[in-house]
Design a protein around this motif. Structure first.
Motif, PDB file in Angstrom:
ATOM      1  N   ALA A  54     -18.729 -12.249   1.870  1.00 40.20           N
ATOM      2  CA  ALA A  54     -17.863 -11.288   1.433  1.00 40.20           C
ATOM      3  C   ALA A  54     -18.523 -11.545  -0.121  1.00 40.20           C
ATOM      4  O   ALA A  54     -19.061 -12.878  -0.546  1.00 40.20           O
ATOM      5  CB  ALA A  54     -16.565 -11.790   1.331  1.00 40.20           C
ATOM      6  N   GLY A  55     -18.062 -11.028  -0.992  1.00 38.86           N
ATOM      7  CA  GLY A  55     -18.255 -10.965  -2.446  1.00 38.86           C
ATOM      8  C   GLY A  55     -18.501  -9.501  -3.226  1.00 38.86           C
ATOM      9  O   GLY A  55     -19.576  -8.738  -2.832  1.00 38.86           O
ATOM     10  N   ALA A  56     -17.577  -9.170  -3.856  1.00 33.87           N
ATOM     11  CA  ALA A  56     -17.661  -7.840  -4.556  1.00 33.87           C
ATOM     12  C   ALA A  56     -19.010  -7.684  -5.272  1.00 33.87           C
ATOM     13  O   ALA A  56     -19.679  -6.557  -4.942  1.00 33.87           O
ATOM     14  CB  ALA A  56     -16.688  -7.834  -5.652  1.00 33.87           C
ATOM     15  N   ASN A  59     -21.855  -7.607  -2.366  1.00 36.28           N
ATOM     16  CA  ASN A  59     -21.728  -6.139  -1.671  1.00 36.28           C
ATOM     17  C   ASN A  59     -22.239  -5.117  -2.312  1.00 36.28           C
ATOM     18  O   ASN A  59     -23.205  -4.176  -1.975  1.00 36.28           O
ATOM     19  CB  ASN A  59     -20.003  -5.796  -1.493  1.00 36.28           C
ATOM     20  N   LEU A 111     -13.268 -17.239   2.256  1.00 34.92           N
ATOM     21  CA  LEU A 111     -12.349 -16.254   2.243  1.00 34.92           C
ATOM     22  C   LEU A 111     -11.792 -16.028   3.707  1.00 34.92           C
ATOM     23  O   LEU A 111     -12.709 -15.698   4.538  1.00 34.92           O
ATOM     24  CB  LEU A 111     -12.789 -14.992   1.660  1.00 34.92           C
ATOM     25  N   TYR A 125      -7.821 -17.025  -0.032  1.00 34.69           N
ATOM     26  CA  TYR A 125      -8.892 -17.662  -0.708  1.00 34.69           C
ATOM     27  C   TYR A 125      -8.688 -19.083  -0.364  1.00 34.69           C
ATOM     28  O   TYR A 125      -7.785 -19.765  -0.720  1.00 34.69           O
ATOM     29  CB  TYR A 125      -9.284 -17.362  -2.058  1.00 34.69           C
ATOM     30  N   ARG A 127     -11.175 -21.049  -2.843  1.00 35.66           N
ATOM     31  CA  ARG A 127     -12.040 -21.051  -3.626  1.00 35.66           C
ATOM     32  C   ARG A 127     -11.922 -21.801  -4.999  1.00 35.66           C
ATOM     33  O   ARG A 127     -12.933 -21.896  -5.798  1.00 35.66           O
ATOM     34  CB  ARG A 127     -12.608 -19.681  -3.961  1.00 35.66           C
ATOM     35  N   ILE A 156     -13.466 -10.276 -11.164  1.00 36.54           N
ATOM     36  CA  ILE A 156     -13.156 -11.257 -10.218  1.00 36.54           C
ATOM     37  C   ILE A 156     -13.855 -12.464 -10.875  1.00 36.54           C
ATOM     38  O   ILE A 156     -13.422 -13.605 -10.894  1.00 36.54           O
ATOM     39  CB  ILE A 156     -13.689 -11.056  -8.866  1.00 36.54           C
ATOM     40  N   ARG A 189      -7.772  -9.006  -8.789  1.00 35.45           N
ATOM     41  CA  ARG A 189      -7.317  -9.747  -7.689  1.00 35.45           C
ATOM     42  C   ARG A 189      -6.308 -10.857  -7.912  1.00 35.45           C
ATOM     43  O   ARG A 189      -6.107 -11.632  -8.675  1.00 35.45           O
ATOM     44  CB  ARG A 189      -8.345 -10.800  -7.186  1.00 35.45           C
ATOM     45  N   VAL A 274     -11.438  -2.934   2.857  1.00 31.49           N
ATOM     46  CA  VAL A 274     -12.043  -3.833   1.966  1.00 31.49           C
ATOM     47  C   VAL A 274     -13.696  -3.573   1.844  1.00 31.49           C
ATOM     48  O   VAL A 274     -14.328  -3.281   2.938  1.00 31.49           O
ATOM     49  CB  VAL A 274     -11.736  -5.426   2.336  1.00 31.49           C
ATOM     50  N   ASP A 278     -16.491  -1.164  -3.699  1.00 30.10           N
ATOM     51  CA  ASP A 278     -17.971  -1.850  -3.868  1.00 30.10           C
ATOM     52  C   ASP A 278     -19.116  -0.781  -3.431  1.00 30.10           C
ATOM     53  O   ASP A 278     -19.972  -0.528  -4.232  1.00 30.10           O
ATOM     54  CB  ASP A 278     -18.373  -3.087  -3.245  1.00 30.10           C
ATOM     55  N   ASP A 314     -17.083  -6.448   4.974  1.00 28.40           N
ATOM     56  CA  ASP A 314     -16.803  -5.975   3.324  1.00 28.40           C
ATOM     57  C   ASP A 314     -18.134  -5.058   3.130  1.00 28.40           C
ATOM     58  O   ASP A 314     -17.871  -4.367   2.016  1.00 28.40           O
ATOM     59  CB  ASP A 314     -16.858  -7.198   2.686  1.00 28.40           C
TER      60      ASP A 314
HETATM   61  O1  KDG Z   1     -14.452  -5.979  -2.961  1.00 28.65           O
HETATM   62  C1  KDG Z   1     -14.397  -6.682  -1.791  1.00 28.65           C
HETATM   63  C2  KDG Z   1     -14.319  -8.184  -2.089  1.00 28.65           C
HETATM   64  O2  KDG Z   1     -13.082  -8.314  -2.692  1.00 28.65           O
HETATM   65  C3  KDG Z   1     -14.846  -9.124  -1.041  1.00 28.65           C
HETATM   66  O3  KDG Z   1     -15.674  -9.042  -0.548  1.00 28.65           O
HETATM   67  C4  KDG Z   1     -14.305 -10.382  -1.723  1.00 28.65           C
HETATM   68  O4  KDG Z   1     -15.255 -10.757  -3.605  1.00 28.65           O
HETATM   69  C5  KDG Z   1     -14.453 -10.901  -2.802  1.00 28.65           C
HETATM   70  C6  KDG Z   1     -12.991 -11.144  -3.477  1.00 28.65           C
HETATM   71  O5  KDG Z   1     -12.962 -11.961  -4.422  1.00 28.65           O
HETATM   72  O6  KDG Z   1     -12.184 -10.387  -3.048  1.00 28.65           O
END
Ligand code: KDG
Length: 335
Positions: A54-56, A59, A111, A125, A127, A156, A189, A274, A278, A314
Motif C-alpha cells: 500500500a502507499g498513496a 499507487n 497497514l 497503521y 508505522r 500523508i 489520514r 481505498v 490515487d 489499493d
Molecule cells: O490512498 C490509499 C492509501 O491511503 C493507502 O494505499 C495506504 O498510503 C496509505 C496510507 O497511508 O493510508
C-alpha cells in the motif's frame, strides 16, 4: 490480452513516446506492507491474511505507469522482507525504485485493512518510527526531480515526522526552482494527526502547488465553501492553477484557471474504495503530461477511479489505457 516483457514488467501503453531522459512523474512518500482479510467482515474471524503493498504515492506511480507514463517512487524501506516486497512489487510494475533508501535501523511500516462492509473499510497503521517515516531532505533526489514533468506529493508524508515534512518541502523547493509542476493530494489520514494540525501544515503545501486534489472534507481543512464548487475555487484561490475536489460516487468538480468543471462518476459496483483517489490523480496527471485538456483529464480520472473501486486492493485495479477506452466506448458486457 496484456503481455509482459522478458523481465516480468508490465509494458508501457500509449504515451510512452513521451518518456525523456528520466521518469516523467516523481513521487515521494511512504509505502507499507498491507495485510487484509480475504473477505468482508471482522478481521478477528479471518483465518488468513493476504499480503500486499500500500502507499498513496506508490499507487499513483503505478497508475501513471499503467497509462503509459514513466514514474519513479522515492522513499525509505526497512532492510527486511516487507521492504523487499515493496521494492520488488513496484519494480515489477515498471516503477523506477533506483532512489529508494534501505534503512537498516528501522522496520518497514505495516497497514492492516479490514473491509467491514463493501463500502466501509477500516485501516490500522503500524508505522510509528518506521523506516519510511524517517525520510529526510537528504533522501530527496535533486537531479531526478529537476528532470521530471511533474512532482507528486501527499499530505500523508507531511504527517509522518518532522523530517518527512521537511523532505516534502525540499522536493517542492527543487521542483519550483526547476519549473517542474507540483501536484499535491491532501490525503488527510485521521490516524496520523488532528484536523487542526493537518490544516496548519497542509495550507502552505497547497500554496506551493500547481495541481491540488482533495475530498470535500480535506478541502475544508484549508479553505471554506458551501459546496464542492466553492471549495475548489477556495483551494485555487490559495495558489494552484488546478484544484480538483473529488466527491466519490458524485464525481468531481474542478476549478482550473478560474473556470469551473463538473465531472460525473461512472456507475460501478464498489468492492473496495481505498485507492480511488490515487487512481484519479494518476490518470489526471498522465493526461496532463500528455497535454490533454482539463475535461479529458477529469474524464480519465473518473474512469480510473471507477476501475479502482471494483477490485480489492489499493492499486491492483488501476486501468491501462486500453481499459480507459473500453469503459468509455462500449456497453457490451463481453469486450
Ligand atoms: O490512498 C490509499 C492509501 O491511503 C493507502 O494505499 C495506504 O498510503 C496509505 C496510507 O497511508 O493510508
Amino acid at each position: 490480452m496484456s503481455a509482459t516483457s522478458g523481465d516480468g514488467r508490465e509494458p508501457a501503453g500509449d504515451g510512452s513516446h513521451l518518456a525523456g531522459d528520466g521518469p516523467q512523474l516523481v513521487t515521494i512518500g511512504e509505502s507499507l506492507a498491507r495485510l487484509e482479510g480475504p473477505a468482508v467482515g471482522p478481521l478477528r474471524h479471518a483465518r488468513s491474511l493476504d499480503l500486499g503493498v500500500a502507499g498513496a504515492e506508490s499507487n499513483v506511480a503505478i497508475g501513471f505507469r499503467r497509462l503509459g507514463g514513466s514514474a519513479a517512487w522515492v522513499g525509505r524501506v526497512g532492510e527486511d522482507e516487507f521492504g523487499r516486497l515493496i521494492q520488488m512489487t513496484l519494480a515489477g510494475q515498471g516503477v523506477d525504485v533506483g532512489h529508494v533508501v534501505v534503512d537498516p535501523a528501522a522496520p518497514t511500516a505495516l497497514l492492516i485493512k479490514e473491509r467491514r462492509t463493501g463500502r466501509l473499510t477500516r485501516v490500522q497503521y503500524y508505522r510509528s518510527g518506521s523506516a519510511g517515516s524517517r525520510l529526510s531532505p537528504q533522501d530527496v533526489p535533486e537531479d531526478l526531480i529537476r528532470r521530471a514533468r511533474v512532482l507528486h506529493v501527499t499530505g500523508i508524508t507531511a504527517a509522518l515526522s518532522y523530517g518527512a515534512h521537511a523532505a516534502v518541502h525540499a522536493a517542492i523547493d527543487i521542483a519550483r526552482a526547476a519549473g517542474v509542476p507540483v501536484s499535491l493530494d491532501l490525503n488527510f489520514r485521521r490516524a496520523l494527526w488532528t484536523p487542526a494540525e493537518a490544516g496548519a501544515r497542509l495550507k502552505p503545501l497547497v500554496m506551493r502547488s500547481d495541481v491540488v486534489f482533495a475530498t470535500e472534507v480535506e478541502a475544508r481543512l484549508v479553505t471554506g465553501g458551501a459546496d464542492a464548487s466553492a471549495l475548489a475555487a477556495g483551494l485555487a484561490a490559495l495558489g494552484p492553477r488546478e484544484a480538483i475536489v473529488k466527491r466519490g460516487a458524485l464525481g468531481a468538480v474542478a476549478c482550473c484557471d478560474g473556470d469551473l468543471y463538473d465531472e460525473p462518476a461512472l456507475p460501478v459496483e464498489t468492492l473496495d474504495p481505498v485507492g480511488a483517489g490515487d487512481a484519479f490523480a494518476a490518470a489526471y496527471l498522465a493526461e496532463r503530461v500528455l497535454g490533454r485538456r482539463i475535461t479529458e483529464r477529469l474524464a480519465a480520472g473518473a474512469c480510473a477511479g471507477a476501475y479502482a473501486v471494483t477490485v480489492q486492493g489499493d492499486w491492483e485495479g488501476l486501468p491501462s489505457r486500453e481499459d480507459l477506452i473500453l469503459m468509455r466506448t462500449t456497453d457490451d458486457v463481453v469486450r
